[in-house]
Motif scaffolding. Structure first.
Motif, short mmCIF file in Angstrom:
data_model
loop_
_atom_site.label_atom_id
_atom_site.label_comp_id
_atom_site.label_asym_id
_atom_site.label_seq_id
_atom_site.Cartn_x
_atom_site.Cartn_y
_atom_site.Cartn_z
N THR A 153 0.85 -1.20 0.00
CA THR A 153 0.00 0.00 0.00
C THR A 153 0.88 1.25 0.00
OG1 THR A 153 -1.71 -1.21 1.20
CG2 THR A 153 -1.83 1.21 1.24
N GLU A 154 1.94 1.22 0.81
CA GLU A 154 2.88 2.35 0.84
C GLU A 154 3.55 2.52 -0.53
OE1 GLU A 154 4.36 1.08 5.31
OE2 GLU A 154 5.85 1.38 3.73
N ARG A 155 3.89 1.40 -1.15
CA ARG A 155 4.62 1.43 -2.44
C ARG A 155 3.73 1.99 -3.56
NH1 ARG A 155 9.55 1.36 -3.08
NH2 ARG A 155 10.00 -0.40 -4.41
N LEU A 156 2.44 1.71 -3.49
CA LEU A 156 1.52 2.26 -4.51
C LEU A 156 1.44 3.78 -4.37
CD1 LEU A 156 -1.46 -0.30 -4.51
CD2 LEU A 156 0.55 -0.25 -6.01
N GLU A 157 1.42 4.27 -3.11
CA GLU A 157 1.36 5.73 -2.89
C GLU A 157 2.65 6.39 -3.41
OE1 GLU A 157 -1.41 5.06 1.00
OE2 GLU A 157 0.56 6.01 1.29
N PHE A 158 3.78 5.72 -3.19
CA PHE A 158 5.07 6.24 -3.68
C PHE A 158 5.05 6.31 -5.21
CE2 PHE A 158 9.48 6.82 -4.41
CZ PHE A 158 9.93 5.82 -5.28
N LEU A 159 4.58 5.25 -5.83
CA LEU A 159 4.55 5.20 -7.31
C LEU A 159 3.65 6.29 -7.86
CD1 LEU A 159 5.42 3.67 -9.86
CD2 LEU A 159 3.62 2.01 -9.39
N LEU A 160 2.52 6.55 -7.19
CA LEU A 160 1.56 7.55 -7.67
C LEU A 160 2.20 8.94 -7.74
CD1 LEU A 160 -1.36 8.35 -8.41
CD2 LEU A 160 -1.86 8.52 -5.97
N SER A 161 3.17 9.20 -6.88
CA SER A 161 3.77 10.54 -6.81
C SER A 161 4.72 10.83 -7.98
CB SER A 161 4.55 10.70 -5.49
OG SER A 161 5.66 9.81 -5.49
N SER A 162 4.91 9.81 -8.86
CA SER A 162 5.89 10.01 -9.94
C SER A 162 5.41 11.03 -10.97
CB SER A 162 6.18 8.67 -10.61
OG SER A 162 4.98 8.08 -11.09
N ARG A 163 4.08 11.04 -11.27
CA ARG A 163 3.55 12.00 -12.25
C ARG A 163 2.13 12.37 -11.81
NH1 ARG A 163 5.46 12.50 -17.57
NH2 ARG A 163 4.46 14.54 -17.50
N PRO A 164 1.95 13.38 -10.95
CA PRO A 164 0.65 13.63 -10.29
C PRO A 164 -0.48 14.08 -11.21
CG PRO A 164 2.22 15.37 -9.76
CD PRO A 164 2.98 14.32 -10.51
N THR A 165 -0.17 14.67 -12.38
CA THR A 165 -1.27 15.24 -13.19
C THR A 165 -2.02 14.18 -13.98
OG1 THR A 165 -0.05 17.31 -13.37
CG2 THR A 165 -1.85 16.97 -14.93
N ALA A 166 -1.29 13.28 -14.61
CA ALA A 166 -1.95 12.29 -15.48
C ALA A 166 -2.80 11.35 -14.62
CB ALA A 166 -0.90 11.48 -16.26
N VAL A 167 -4.08 11.26 -14.95
CA VAL A 167 -5.01 10.49 -14.10
C VAL A 167 -4.96 9.00 -14.39
CG1 VAL A 167 -7.05 10.57 -15.59
CG2 VAL A 167 -7.33 10.58 -13.10
N ASN A 168 -4.45 8.61 -15.56
CA ASN A 168 -4.42 7.17 -15.89
C ASN A 168 -3.67 6.38 -14.82
OD1 ASN A 168 -4.57 8.89 -18.32
ND2 ASN A 168 -4.82 6.96 -19.40
N LEU A 169 -2.55 6.92 -14.35
CA LEU A 169 -1.75 6.22 -13.34
C LEU A 169 -2.57 6.06 -12.06
CD1 LEU A 169 0.92 4.97 -12.36
CD2 LEU A 169 1.66 7.28 -11.72
#
Ligand SMILES: CSC[C@H]1O[C@H](OP(=O)(O)O)[C@H](O)[C@@H]1O
Length: 414
Positions: A96-112
């Motif tokens: 769960t922590e790792r998914l939040e970290f990955l999400l922060s890589s490109r905050p604007t694009a909603v596909n991620l």
């Protein structure tokens, strides 16, 4: 020359391999880099070695699959302490922590974020690592297969809509289109979104052209795509490095133009420019759209010149929560990405542009400074185009246009 942004070797579902095309080195070098962990996925997305809203989501999802594949390998788990693999609960907490970290890589694009939300619900519905790894494998296969299929549907939807609307205004000649950034195979699992529409328009144009005639004649009095004007798309230059690369690869007639020459090009083009097709990183409920910086002003110029302006994006780019563009977080990139130009060293011998080669006979990647080191810069990666400037939103479900009150109803996409 490769246009495949992602290589996903999945013949053995318990031992998949993923490589991504390093887009920072294009167009002179085609180099694939392997992905093994969520850290690798984060890095290639953050550095924009992989970019494009759909491709970012797919590489993000694949990096989760690869990390959980590693966790099923006892030789790996014996050498690490980050994950407590004694039971599923601590693994799930860490993931769960790792998914939040990955999400922060490109905050604007909603596909991620849409993909990671799906994976998060899989995570919280699975009872063990093996079933989670298996379900994420099925999810990523579906994500990649659907993206490629949907892009072709979107391309045909957009092409058909434009051709019909041109015929309805009794336009039956050759025309040109504009596009910004890169929205082709390099931004997706193949074919592209806005560039997919251009590919479909070109297929239609070739079918209409009597190649036996010189000069080539239209077989019937119908509108026909004759030329594409990609914008270079400063400062990352997706248009000059990537879209021009794809159009040249597909032998679609194109002329690269600077971002600052749009108005003059529209005014002077010997082939009337009849539409602009752009991608999207996030389309919110009222149709306001975040896309590459420069898209907003392109839409204003299109309105000024009476040129149709279309956003092309799959349902995975829809943000069904945010009401208007004011709610979109626009990522700002590092100032260095603006003050330095990254490219390939050219050996301009005798006026022929050839890459200079290093001792291993490989092109040399280089950076040149184009601004004072201490100059302040503003480097937003995206801007937000108000729905008032958008004539249509092209999706795999069809083309959405505004009602008589000037509003989009995108409910069918939520
Ligand atoms: C179909 S890609 C959509 C979108 O992604 C690009 O952004 P970036 O190159 O920074 O990842 C661009 O905004 C495209 O229009």
């Amino acid at each position: 020359m490769s246009l495949q942004s992602i290589i996903f070797e999945k013949s053995d579902r318990t031992n998949v391999l993923v490589q991504v095309l390093d887009q920072l080195l294009l167009p002179y070098t085609s180099k694939y880099v392997p992905i093994y962990t969520i850290d690798d996925g984060y890095t290639v997305i953050k550095n924009m070695q992989v970019r494009g809203a759909p491709a970012i989501a797919m590489v993000g999802a694949l990096s989760v699959l690869l990390e959980t594949q590693l966790l099923t390998n006892k030789n790996f788990t014996a050498t690490q302490f980050f994950y407590d693999v004694s039971s599923w609960a601590p693994i799930r907490t860490r993931l769960t922590e790792r998914l939040e970290f990955l999400l922060s890589s490109r905050p604007t694009a909603v596909n991620l974020s849409n993909a990671l939300k799906d994976i998060s619900s899989i995570l919280h519905n699975c009872e063990d690592l093996t079933s989670f790894n298996s379900e994420v494998f099925d999810y990523t296969c579906k994500l990649l297969d659907e993206d490629s299929t949907n892009n072709k549907k979107m391309g045909d939807n957009g092409a058909e809509y434009l051709l019909k609307s041109l015929e309805m205004e009794n336009f039956a000649e050759d025309f040109a289109v504009l596009t910004i950034c890169n929205t082709g195979s390099l931004a997706t699992a193949g074919y592209g979104t806005a560039l997919g529409v251009i590919r479909s328009l070109w297929k239609d144009s070739v079918a209409k052209t009597d190649l036996s005639q010189s000069p080539k004649k239209i077989k019937s009095g119908k509108p026909r795509l004759a030329h594409v004007y990609p914008l270079e798309t400063r400062p990352y230059n997706q248009g000059s490095r990537l879209t021009a690369y794809e159009l040249v690869h597909d032998e679609i007639p194109c002329t690269l133009i600077t971002d600052s020459s749009i108005a003059y090009r529209i005014k002077t083009s010997d082939v009337p420019i009849k539409a602009a097709f752009v991608g999207a990183d996030r389309i919110v409920r009222n149709g306001d759209t975040a896309n590459k910086i420069g898209t907003y002003q392109l839409s204003i110029l299109c309105k000024q010149f009476g040129i149709k302006f279309f956003v092309v994006a799959p349902k995975t780019t829809i943000d069904s929560v945010t009401e208007t563009g004011d709610g979109i977080i626009v990522e700002e990139r590092k100032p260095e990405e603006f003050k330095l130009v990254t490219g390939t060293l050219i050996d301009n011998n005798g006026g022929i542009m050839r890459p200079a080669m290093n001792e291993n006979n490989e092109p040399i990647n280089a950076q040149v400074g184009i601004a004072p080191p201490n100059a302040q810069v503003w480097n937003p990666s995206f801007d937000v185009t108000p729905h008032e400037f958008i004539d249509g939103i092209v999706t795999e479900e069809g083309v959405f246009v505004k009602n008589s009150q000037g509003n989009f109803d995108l409910q069918a996409l939520f």
